[in-house]
Design a protein around this motif. Structure first.
Motif, PDB file in Angstrom:
ATOM      1  N   ALA A  33       0.827  -1.206   0.000  1.00 48.71           N
ATOM      2  CA  ALA A  33       0.000   0.000   0.000  1.00 48.71           C
ATOM      3  C   ALA A  33       0.862   1.257   0.000  1.00 48.71           C
ATOM      4  CB  ALA A  33      -0.930  -0.002   1.209  1.00 48.71           C
ATOM      5  N   LYS A  34       1.907   1.280   0.819  1.00 49.33           N
ATOM      6  CA  LYS A  34       2.752   2.476   0.885  1.00 49.33           C
ATOM      7  C   LYS A  34       3.524   2.697  -0.409  1.00 49.33           C
ATOM      8  CE  LYS A  34       1.551   4.048   4.796  1.00 49.33           C
ATOM      9  NZ  LYS A  34       0.759   5.310   4.832  1.00 49.33           N
ATOM     10  N   GLU A  35       3.970   1.627  -1.040  1.00 48.16           N
ATOM     11  CA  GLU A  35       4.627   1.790  -2.346  1.00 48.16           C
ATOM     12  C   GLU A  35       3.659   2.400  -3.361  1.00 48.16           C
ATOM     13  OE1 GLU A  35       6.355  -1.813  -3.811  1.00 48.16           O
ATOM     14  OE2 GLU A  35       8.313  -1.312  -2.976  1.00 48.16           O
ATOM     15  N   CYS A  36       2.415   1.889  -3.381  1.00 47.24           N
ATOM     16  CA  CYS A  36       1.421   2.391  -4.334  1.00 47.24           C
ATOM     17  C   CYS A  36       1.107   3.868  -4.092  1.00 47.24           C
ATOM     18  CB  CYS A  36       0.132   1.571  -4.234  1.00 47.24           C
ATOM     19  SG  CYS A  36       0.275  -0.113  -4.875  1.00 47.24           S
ATOM     20  N   GLN A  37       1.168   4.300  -2.828  1.00 47.15           N
ATOM     21  CA  GLN A  37       0.815   5.671  -2.475  1.00 47.15           C
ATOM     22  C   GLN A  37       1.973   6.652  -2.641  1.00 47.15           C
ATOM     23  OE1 GLN A  37      -0.412   5.082   1.571  1.00 47.15           O
ATOM     24  NE2 GLN A  37      -2.164   3.804   1.000  1.00 47.15           N
ATOM     25  N   THR A  38       3.194   6.141  -2.757  1.00 49.02           N
ATOM     26  CA  THR A  38       4.361   7.029  -2.753  1.00 49.02           C
ATOM     27  C   THR A  38       5.233   6.823  -3.993  1.00 49.02           C
ATOM     28  OG1 THR A  38       5.592   5.427  -1.371  1.00 49.02           O
ATOM     29  CG2 THR A  38       4.387   7.196  -0.226  1.00 49.02           C
ATOM     30  N   THR A  40       9.286   9.824   2.007  1.00 49.58           N
ATOM     31  CA  THR A  40       7.980   9.590   2.644  1.00 49.58           C
ATOM     32  C   THR A  40       7.760   8.100   2.899  1.00 49.58           C
ATOM     33  OG1 THR A  40       7.043  11.545   1.561  1.00 49.58           O
ATOM     34  CG2 THR A  40       5.489   9.893   2.378  1.00 49.58           C
ATOM     35  N   VAL A  89       3.614   6.000  -7.533  1.00 51.09           N
ATOM     36  CA  VAL A  89       2.947   7.166  -8.108  1.00 51.09           C
ATOM     37  C   VAL A  89       3.974   8.143  -8.666  1.00 51.09           C
ATOM     38  CG1 VAL A  89       1.517   9.169  -7.601  1.00 51.09           C
ATOM     39  CG2 VAL A  89       0.938   6.954  -6.610  1.00 51.09           C
ATOM     40  N   ALA A  96       9.146  11.195  -2.602  1.00 54.81           N
ATOM     41  CA  ALA A  96       8.309  10.014  -2.365  1.00 54.81           C
ATOM     42  C   ALA A  96       9.079   8.928  -1.631  1.00 54.81           C
ATOM     43  CB  ALA A  96       7.779   9.479  -3.691  1.00 54.81           C
TER      44      ALA A  96
END
Length: 248
Positions: free
Chosen positions: A204-209, A235, A212, A232
């Motif tokens: 999830a964190k990879e997809c959000q940071t 973060t 993207v 990113a």
């Protein structure tokens, strides 16, 4: 052997690639993450269309070049099959071939794959040869192997239910394994709790940071793209430190 994770947890972990699960495992383990749990030699996925597989290891040793194993224990196949059938949970059959590096006989084929599938096995990791690849795939039985072999030779279970070594990695019965076209991850005993949560979090964190930032580049200059990926990345690393208390 009692499964460490529920069927639902296994099904969810199967949704991710082995690399993604490895990302999660690296955050919760106290082991050395450099080569500690992965195959150390190339293993080919002959059914990539089946996607990842996950299950608990049942183990067997073979030596197709030696006909004396059949003479020593003519009931070995029957005894071995009952061993596999007695183990609960989703299973991956891990096979050590003592003839390595030669490929002299295939342990796996259509009949053997269908039997194992019928007693809860999802696939195999064999440091040796397989055949009947199309039929195995049609049965939904996945195989990571060293190569193909047309003949069976004297394929016969020699011993089972003990520690084996495949592709440079030692595997013990009951060990949780995740595998796909990238190779396999053999989870060290005791590292199963928290694996699903960690995998979810890292994905999830990879997809959000970082994912993207690396993809959303329209209209940006090369310098702006590099700056965005740097931000990113920090973060992402900060979130990992906060969650797991370790660097990424």
């Amino acid at each position: 052997m009692q499964p460490a994770l529920s069927d639902g947890e296994l099904n969810e972990l199967r949704r991710w690639s082995t690399g993604a699960v490895c990302n999660g495992w690296e955050q919760i383990t106290q082991r050395d993450i450099v080569g500690e749990a992965i195959n150390l030699e190339p293993a080919q996925d002959f059914m990539p269309f089946l996607g990842p597989m996950i299950g608990y290891a049942v183990t067997v040793v073979i030596q197709p070049s030696d006909p004396t194993h059949k003479q020593k224990n003519p009931r070995a196949w029957s005894e071995y099959r009952r061993y596999v059938a007695s183990v609960p949970g989703a299973k991956i059959v891990v096979v050590q071939d003592l003839d390595k590096p030669r490929l002299l006989g295939a342990f796996w084929g259509e009949v053997t794959a269908n039997f194992h599938r019928s007693v809860g096995c999802v696939g195999t990791i064999i440091d040796g040869g397989i055949r009947d690849v199309d039929e195995m795939g049609q049965a939904g039985f996945k195989a990571l192997a060293r190569g193909l072999c047309a003949g069976r030779a004297h394929s016969h279970p020699v011993r089972w239910g003990g520690e084996v070594e495949v592709f440079g990695r030692r595997i013990v019965p009951g060990q949780l394994i995740h595998a796909d076209k990238h190779g396999f991850l053999a989870i060290p005993p005791g590292d199963e709790p928290g694996l699903l949560e960690a995998t979810r979090f890292m994905d999830a964190k990879e997809c959000q940071t970082v994912i993207v930032a690396a993809r959303d580049t329209t209209g940006r200059s090369p310098s702006e793209i590099c700056d965005a990926v740097d931000r990113a990345g920090e973060t992402f690393r900060a979130a990992v430190r906060e969650k797991f208390g370790r660097q990424k």
